[in-house]
Structure formats: C-alpha cells, structure tokens
Design a protein around this motif. Structure first.
Motif, PDB file in Angstrom:
ATOM      1  N   ARG A 136      49.828  12.773  13.769  1.00 33.08           N
ATOM      2  CA  ARG A 136      51.214  13.051  13.786  1.00 33.08           C
ATOM      3  C   ARG A 136      52.023  11.751  13.444  1.00 33.08           C
ATOM      4  NH1 ARG A 136      55.157  12.375  17.032  1.00 33.08           N
ATOM      5  NH2 ARG A 136      53.989  11.996  19.134  1.00 33.08           N
ATOM      6  N   GLN A 146      55.857  22.763  11.552  1.00 29.05           N
ATOM      7  CA  GLN A 146      54.713  22.848  10.607  1.00 29.05           C
ATOM      8  C   GLN A 146      53.605  23.821  11.041  1.00 29.05           C
ATOM      9  OE1 GLN A 146      54.886  21.980   7.573  1.00 29.05           O
ATOM     10  NE2 GLN A 146      56.762  21.174   7.942  1.00 29.05           N
ATOM     11  N   ALA A 147      53.572  23.668  12.524  1.00 29.41           N
ATOM     12  CA  ALA A 147      52.027  24.524  13.056  1.00 29.41           C
ATOM     13  C   ALA A 147      52.701  25.909  13.569  1.00 29.41           C
ATOM     14  CB  ALA A 147      51.317  23.675  14.039  1.00 29.41           C
ATOM     15  N   THR A 183      44.958  27.835  17.932  1.00 34.23           N
ATOM     16  CA  THR A 183      46.194  26.705  17.903  1.00 34.23           C
ATOM     17  C   THR A 183      45.409  25.357  17.208  1.00 34.23           C
ATOM     18  OG1 THR A 183      46.865  27.972  19.787  1.00 34.23           O
ATOM     19  CG2 THR A 183      47.466  25.439  19.418  1.00 34.23           C
ATOM     20  N   LYS A 188      45.810  25.904  13.530  1.00 30.04           N
ATOM     21  CA  LYS A 188      47.119  25.706  13.324  1.00 30.04           C
ATOM     22  C   LYS A 188      47.583  24.338  13.133  1.00 30.04           C
ATOM     23  CE  LYS A 188      50.249  29.229  14.795  1.00 30.04           C
ATOM     24  NZ  LYS A 188      50.792  30.070  15.632  1.00 30.04           N
ATOM     25  N   LEU A 189      47.179  23.518  14.211  1.00 30.34           N
ATOM     26  CA  LEU A 189      47.576  22.252  14.093  1.00 30.34           C
ATOM     27  C   LEU A 189      46.803  21.332  12.601  1.00 30.34           C
ATOM     28  CD1 LEU A 189      47.093  21.246  17.944  1.00 30.34           C
ATOM     29  CD2 LEU A 189      48.950  20.852  16.488  1.00 30.34           C
ATOM     30  N   GLN A 192      46.090  22.728   9.996  1.00 29.29           N
ATOM     31  CA  GLN A 192      46.507  23.215   8.896  1.00 29.29           C
ATOM     32  C   GLN A 192      47.945  22.438   8.527  1.00 29.29           C
ATOM     33  OE1 GLN A 192      46.732  27.683   9.130  1.00 29.29           O
ATOM     34  NE2 GLN A 192      44.685  27.603   8.136  1.00 29.29           N
ATOM     35  N   ALA A 193      48.449  22.332   9.607  1.00 32.41           N
ATOM     36  CA  ALA A 193      50.033  21.581   9.614  1.00 32.41           C
ATOM     37  C   ALA A 193      49.727  20.051   9.124  1.00 32.41           C
ATOM     38  CB  ALA A 193      50.565  21.643  10.959  1.00 32.41           C
TER      39      ALA A 193
END
Length: 100
Positions: free
Chosen positions: A16, A29-30, A51, A54-55, A57-58
């Motif tokens: 990040r 973003q996620a 989750t 999702k992180l 992909q973000a």
C-alpha cells in the motif's frame, strides 16, 4: 520464522505504501471498510480468502502472487536467521538441500 499471520499484514502495508496510498484509498480500491483495512494491517483481523483476493486485485496482483510474496518474505527471514547463526528446521532443511 514469523508466521503468515505476522507477515501478511506487513506485506499489505508495504505494498500500500509503495503505491503512495492511504488505508482509505486501499479500502476504496478493494471495496472494503477503511477501519477493516487498518485491522488487517495491524494483524488484529485475519482476512478471508475472498478479502485477500480483493486486496490483491486492488494492489494489481493475483492472489497467488500476493501469497507468494508473503512466502518469499518468510524464506528471506529464514535466510537472515541462518546468517546470524540462528537455525530453525527450515534453515537446516534449506542448507541440507543446497548441499545435494
């Protein structure tokens, strides 16, 4: 050697920050709650696979790549322990395999 529970939060925070994002930006973003992202980064909440995906992909990664980076950080830590003279089972196994 640190556990995945210790490494994953640090890796998410590093990735990040490498993008210059705040927790809020990563959460957006996620499609996650910002406070939940903070809990994940502090290691007080462990994300589900959904989750974690999702992180990933973000962060523009495949889930497998995110997990592989987490594993590589464990291998690097084991190598660091070996260089300092601290041997665990993983370090001993790695050294034995390299001699074959």
């Amino acid at each position: 050697m640190s556990s995945v529970h210790d490494r994953f939060p640090r890796l998410v925070r590093q990735l990040r920050k490498a993008r210059g994002w705040s927790q809020e930006q990563l959460a957006e973003q996620a499609d996650l709650n910002r406070s939940y992202v903070g809990e994940i980064e502090r290691g007080t909440s462990a994300p589900s696979l959904h989750t974690a995906e999702k992180l990933a992909q973000a962060l523009d990664l495949q889930l497998s790549a995110l997990l592989a980076q987490c594993e590589r950080s464990a291998q690097g830590a084991a190598a660091g322990h070996a260089r300092r003279g601290v041997f665990d089972g993983y370090s001993l196994l790695s050294r034995a395999e390299s001699k074959e």
